[in-house]
Design a protein around this motif. Structure first.
Motif, short mmCIF file in Angstrom:
data_model
loop_
_atom_site.label_atom_id
_atom_site.label_comp_id
_atom_site.label_asym_id
_atom_site.label_seq_id
_atom_site.Cartn_x
_atom_site.Cartn_y
_atom_site.Cartn_z
N LEU A 291 0.87 -1.22 0.14
CA LEU A 291 -0.07 0.20 0.02
C LEU A 291 0.99 1.16 -0.08
CD1 LEU A 291 -2.82 0.87 0.00
CD2 LEU A 291 -2.96 0.91 2.47
N LEU A 292 1.96 1.19 0.86
CA LEU A 292 2.75 2.36 0.68
C LEU A 292 3.54 2.64 -0.56
CD1 LEU A 292 4.05 2.11 4.72
CD2 LEU A 292 2.29 3.79 3.58
N SER A 293 3.90 1.40 -1.04
CA SER A 293 4.86 1.53 -2.39
C SER A 293 4.14 2.54 -3.50
CB SER A 293 5.28 0.04 -2.71
OG SER A 293 3.89 -0.54 -3.29
N VAL A 294 2.70 2.19 -3.32
CA VAL A 294 2.16 3.12 -4.50
C VAL A 294 1.10 4.29 -4.04
CG1 VAL A 294 1.66 0.64 -5.88
CG2 VAL A 294 -0.28 1.57 -4.05
N ARG A 295 1.68 4.92 -2.84
CA ARG A 295 0.96 6.09 -2.38
C ARG A 295 1.30 7.37 -3.15
NH1 ARG A 295 5.76 5.13 0.63
NH2 ARG A 295 7.17 6.86 1.07
N ALA A 296 2.52 7.19 -4.01
CA ALA A 296 2.90 8.46 -4.62
C ALA A 296 1.79 8.77 -5.99
CB ALA A 296 4.57 8.15 -5.17
N ILE A 297 1.41 7.43 -6.36
CA ILE A 297 0.67 7.66 -7.48
C ILE A 297 -0.77 7.57 -7.12
CG2 ILE A 297 0.86 5.30 -8.03
CD1 ILE A 297 -0.06 7.99 -10.43
N ALA A 298 -0.86 6.80 -6.19
CA ALA A 298 -2.58 6.37 -5.53
C ALA A 298 -3.27 7.75 -4.94
CB ALA A 298 -2.55 5.19 -4.72
N VAL A 299 -2.46 8.24 -4.30
CA VAL A 299 -2.92 9.37 -3.78
C VAL A 299 -3.45 10.50 -4.29
CG1 VAL A 299 -2.75 11.04 -1.59
CG2 VAL A 299 -2.05 8.92 -1.31
N PRO A 300 -2.24 11.44 -5.02
CA PRO A 300 -2.62 12.35 -6.10
C PRO A 300 -3.46 11.99 -7.14
CG PRO A 300 -0.25 11.82 -6.04
CD PRO A 300 -0.82 10.89 -5.16
N GLY A 301 -3.36 11.02 -7.46
CA GLY A 301 -4.19 10.46 -8.86
C GLY A 301 -5.56 10.18 -8.49
N ALA A 302 -6.13 9.79 -7.40
CA ALA A 302 -7.27 9.47 -7.03
C ALA A 302 -8.00 10.84 -6.58
CB ALA A 302 -7.41 8.64 -5.62
N ILE A 303 -7.30 11.69 -5.92
CA ILE A 303 -7.72 13.01 -5.70
C ILE A 303 -8.19 13.89 -6.76
CG2 ILE A 303 -7.37 15.30 -4.40
CD1 ILE A 303 -5.60 13.76 -2.50
N VAL A 304 -7.16 13.88 -7.67
CA VAL A 304 -7.46 14.72 -9.05
C VAL A 304 -8.42 14.09 -9.81
CG1 VAL A 304 -6.31 15.45 -11.14
CG2 VAL A 304 -4.87 15.40 -9.08
N GLN A 305 -8.56 12.77 -9.76
CA GLN A 305 -9.49 12.11 -10.78
C GLN A 305 -10.98 12.28 -10.02
OE1 GLN A 305 -10.43 7.91 -10.38
NE2 GLN A 305 -12.36 9.06 -10.48
N ILE A 306 -10.94 12.23 -8.69
CA ILE A 306 -12.25 12.52 -8.21
C ILE A 306 -12.68 14.30 -8.56
CG2 ILE A 306 -13.37 12.98 -5.69
CD1 ILE A 306 -11.79 10.69 -4.77
N GLY A 307 -11.73 15.01 -8.15
CA GLY A 307 -12.18 16.33 -8.60
C GLY A 307 -12.61 16.67 -9.89
N PHE A 308 -11.88 15.93 -10.91
CA PHE A 308 -12.23 16.04 -12.48
C PHE A 308 -13.70 15.54 -12.75
CE2 PHE A 308 -12.34 14.68 -16.84
CZ PHE A 308 -12.01 15.76 -17.47
N ALA A 309 -13.82 14.44 -12.11
CA ALA A 309 -15.28 13.65 -12.12
C ALA A 309 -16.32 14.37 -11.74
CB ALA A 309 -15.25 12.09 -11.89
N THR A 310 -16.20 15.01 -10.46
CA THR A 310 -17.13 15.73 -9.75
C THR A 310 -17.45 16.93 -10.36
OG1 THR A 310 -16.33 14.90 -7.58
CG2 THR A 310 -17.68 16.78 -7.62
N ALA A 311 -16.32 17.55 -10.92
CA ALA A 311 -16.72 18.86 -11.94
C ALA A 311 -17.51 18.47 -13.12
CB ALA A 311 -15.20 19.36 -12.29
N LEU A 312 -17.25 17.37 -13.73
CA LEU A 312 -18.11 16.90 -14.89
C LEU A 312 -19.61 16.65 -14.56
CD1 LEU A 312 -15.84 14.61 -16.85
CD2 LEU A 312 -16.44 17.02 -17.48
N GLY A 313 -19.58 16.19 -13.27
CA GLY A 313 -21.02 15.72 -12.84
C GLY A 313 -21.80 17.00 -12.59
N ALA A 314 -21.02 17.99 -12.00
CA ALA A 314 -21.63 19.20 -11.51
C ALA A 314 -22.01 19.98 -12.87
CB ALA A 314 -20.60 20.02 -10.74
N ALA A 315 -21.13 19.98 -13.62
CA ALA A 315 -21.61 20.61 -14.92
C ALA A 315 -22.74 20.17 -15.72
CB ALA A 315 -20.32 20.45 -16.00
N LEU A 316 -22.95 18.69 -15.74
CA LEU A 316 -24.20 18.06 -16.05
C LEU A 316 -25.44 18.55 -15.40
CD1 LEU A 316 -25.67 16.18 -18.10
CD2 LEU A 316 -24.77 14.27 -16.76
N ALA A 317 -25.27 18.56 -14.25
CA ALA A 317 -26.29 19.04 -13.27
C ALA A 317 -26.63 20.49 -13.51
CB ALA A 317 -25.73 18.80 -11.62
#
Length: 595
Positions: A81-107
């Motif tokens: 788990l710790l070995s992939v934190r460098a990609i998993a943490v920022p990757g998941a956060i950025v992807q959540i933000g991007f998808a949330t923005a797209l969903g909010a735009a459709l709403a």
């Protein structure tokens, strides 16, 4: 005995219809989970006929999620788990933000409020635990670098959703919904009077406390319990201990620390990895994991109104596009930006191109807080079911796109331009897009000839490999578990990384020049595919396989295996030989002279 038994009726109807439609789907080479979803639609309230208890189905499905995450934890150490934190943490956060923005735009385009857009976007941003893990397990990717990144990404998403579930009730009034005091309080709810930052701080403190308790107390207590029960010699008690630990830790994590049931179970499994009995624990919990994960898909189908496909045509298509295309492109770009191979980026983007259980929880919470319209919940359910159905096709599309993208990347950049930015897949390799690491491309072909190909290096394969090494017979191992591969390379044994059922992987073992093929894997269906590949490449190769039943023996021999060894027969033969040898020795023993 009462005749009104909704629990029994729900289980019987769910599993029975899931079997029927799963078998039909499998017959037409469609993923069985599509059949499970159809079974759920048929027993749901939106179709005529029998209606199962949706509340009970959801609770049964939650048990499936717990057991599945527990099983993943058994194969996923804290180091992984710790070995992939460098990609998993920022990757998941950025992807959540991007998808949330797209969903909010459709709403916004649909005329919804800001709060509705926020809930809708968050629900579209988080992938389904069950679907992602099923996809990784079917492709035997859980223990690979790509699998660890995907699971780590999923864990970060789950943590973010736990935080969202805590904050939404506190912020409902500000976002235009109902004040928290007017709704039923939940285990994850905190008083709005604490303030936003206080709520966030308390939530993070609870998660940190849970992790500390598991690492300090759980790491000692859980393995000790397993070893104690194992020494009683009771398989029934051992199985019960495994289930009690998985469910107990998950429930305690949710009640005491506000952590999701899935995350609690994951950490329980990860801590249990410390025990040498972790493999046995995984085997004992497997049947229940499979049964309850089927009920998860049935419960999803029960929530879906098939007539909404007509009434909400284009909004459903837009929602599906955000999930399947928007999220995938975001994940692909993020992984590529971190200089991981294209194949890794494609696999992760395909894995995350669906939504599931947390999306349903967020939708229900949003409707309860008067933040989200019921139309929004219907769109989320439709998007979830359609994306789950399309997810296997996403993996097929990835397999089709991978060679083209890698060729294009090879034309636009050279090896000299590759910069060692970000973690590499293997030590000493450059993990860049321009120069993908060899793990994700066709493996290099071995130079061995007249050798043995050993497929699988588990308990059986390792014993065979040790004997081959002692006899100084040339051999190589085809294996897909990173830890096993690292140990083999450390021991100086040649390896081919990947699944032997894959044509490129098997070709790298040079079957044309091999003397024998030894199949030490327990899966007879997969072994049969490899036998066919071996016979096509080298009709004279000697094929030795293992089986667990007479039917498997006949199946493998029918496909061309020369020798098939069944474990039970060999055990019986060894016992008989020992008995007969003892009987012979007793007969030859000289009798005492009579005096």
């Amino acid at each position: 005995m009462p005749h009104d038994t909704p629990l029994i009726a729900t289980i019987v109807a769910g599993l029975g219809l899931a079997f029927v439609f799963g078998a039909i789907a499998n017959r037409f080479r469609i993923p069985p989970l599509v059949g499970y979803l159809i079974a759920g639609v048929l027993v749901g309230p939106n179709t005529p006929g029998f209606v199962a208890d949706a509340g009970l189905a959801n609770e049964l499905a939650e048990i499936g999620v717990i057991l599945l995450m527990f099983g993943v934890g058994l194969h996923f150490s804290l180091k992984d788990l710790l070995s992939v934190r460098a990609i998993a943490v920022p990757g998941a956060i950025v992807q959540i933000g991007f998808a949330t923005a797209l969903g909010a735009a459709l709403a916004w385009m649909l005329g919804w409020s800001m709060g509705a857009g926020l809930v809708f976007g968050l629900a579209l941003s988080v992938a389904s635990t069950v679907v992602l893990l099923r996809a990784l397990q079917e492709r035997r990717l859980i223990e690979t670098e790509r699998g660890r990144i995907a699971v780590g990404w999923l864990i970060v998403e789950d943590l973010a959703m736990v935080l969202a579930l805590v904050l939404l009730p506190a912020l409902a009034g500000v976002l235009g919904g109902q004040q928290q005091g007017e709704t039923h309080s939940s285990l994850l709810s905190l008083p709005a009077s604490y303030g936003i930052w206080s709520v966030v701080g308390i939530t993070l403190a609870k998660v940190a406390a849970f992790v500390v308790v598991m690492l300090v107390v759980g790491r000692r207590v859980i393995p000790w319990i397993l070893h104690y029960v194992a020494h009683t010699g009771s398989r029934e008690l051992f199985r019960l201990a495994v289930l009690a630990i998985a469910l107990g830790v998950a429930f305690g994590a949710a009640k005491l620390f506000g952590v999701s049931l899935a995350l609690g179970a994951f950490f329980a499994g990860m801590i249990m990895t410390e025990s040498a009995l972790s493999h046995r624990a995984a085997e004992e919990s497997l049947p229940l994991r499979d049964a309850f994960s089927v009920l998860f898909f049935v419960s999803v189908g029960m929530l879906f109104d098939p007539f909404s496909l007509i009434s909400n045509g284009w909004p459903i298509l837009a929602t599906l596009a955000i999930i399947v295309i928007g999220k995938s492109l975001a994940a692909f770009a993020i992984v590529v930006a971190f200089r991981y191979p294209i194949a890794t980026a494609l696999m992760i983007s395909a894995s995350l191109a669906q939504i599931g259980e947390f999306s349903f929880i967020l939708a229900e919470l949003g409707v309860g807080l008067k933040l989200l319209h019921e139309q929004g919940r219907d769109l989320i359910l439709a998007g979830a079911i359609l994306s789950i159905v399309l997810n296997p096709l996403m993996f097929l599309a990835v397999d089709w796109m991978k060679p083209w993208l890698e060729r294009r990347a090879g034309k636009t950049a050279s090896l000299d331009e590759a910069k060692p930015i970000g973690p590499a897949t293997e030590p000493g390799q450059l993990a860049s897009v321009a120069a993908p690491v060899k793990e994700d491309g066709p493996p290099p072909r071995t130079a061995l000839t007249g050798h043995s190909i050993l497929v699988g290096y588990g308990r059986v394969g390792s014993l065979v490999g040790t004997s081959l090494k002692k006899a100084a017979l040339p051999f190589l191992v085809i294996e897909d578990a990173d830890k096993t591969l690292a140990k083999l390379r450390h021991d100086g044994i040649e390896t081919v990384s990947g699944n032997a059922a894959n044509s490129e992987v098997f070709a790298a073992s040079n079957p044309e020049g091999a003397k024998r093929l030894i199949l030490a894997i327990p899966n007879a269906f997969e072994a049969g595919q490899i036998v066919l590949r071996a016979r096509a490449a080298n009709p004279k190769i000697n094929v030795i396989a293992r089986a667990h039943s007479d039917a498997e023996v006949e199946h493998l021999k029918g496909l061309g295996a020369d020798t098939v060894i069944m474990g039970e027969r060999e055990i019986a033969r060894g016992i008989v030989e020992e008995v007969m040898e003892g009987k012979t020795e007793a007969a030859e023993e000289p009798k005492a002279p009579i005096t």
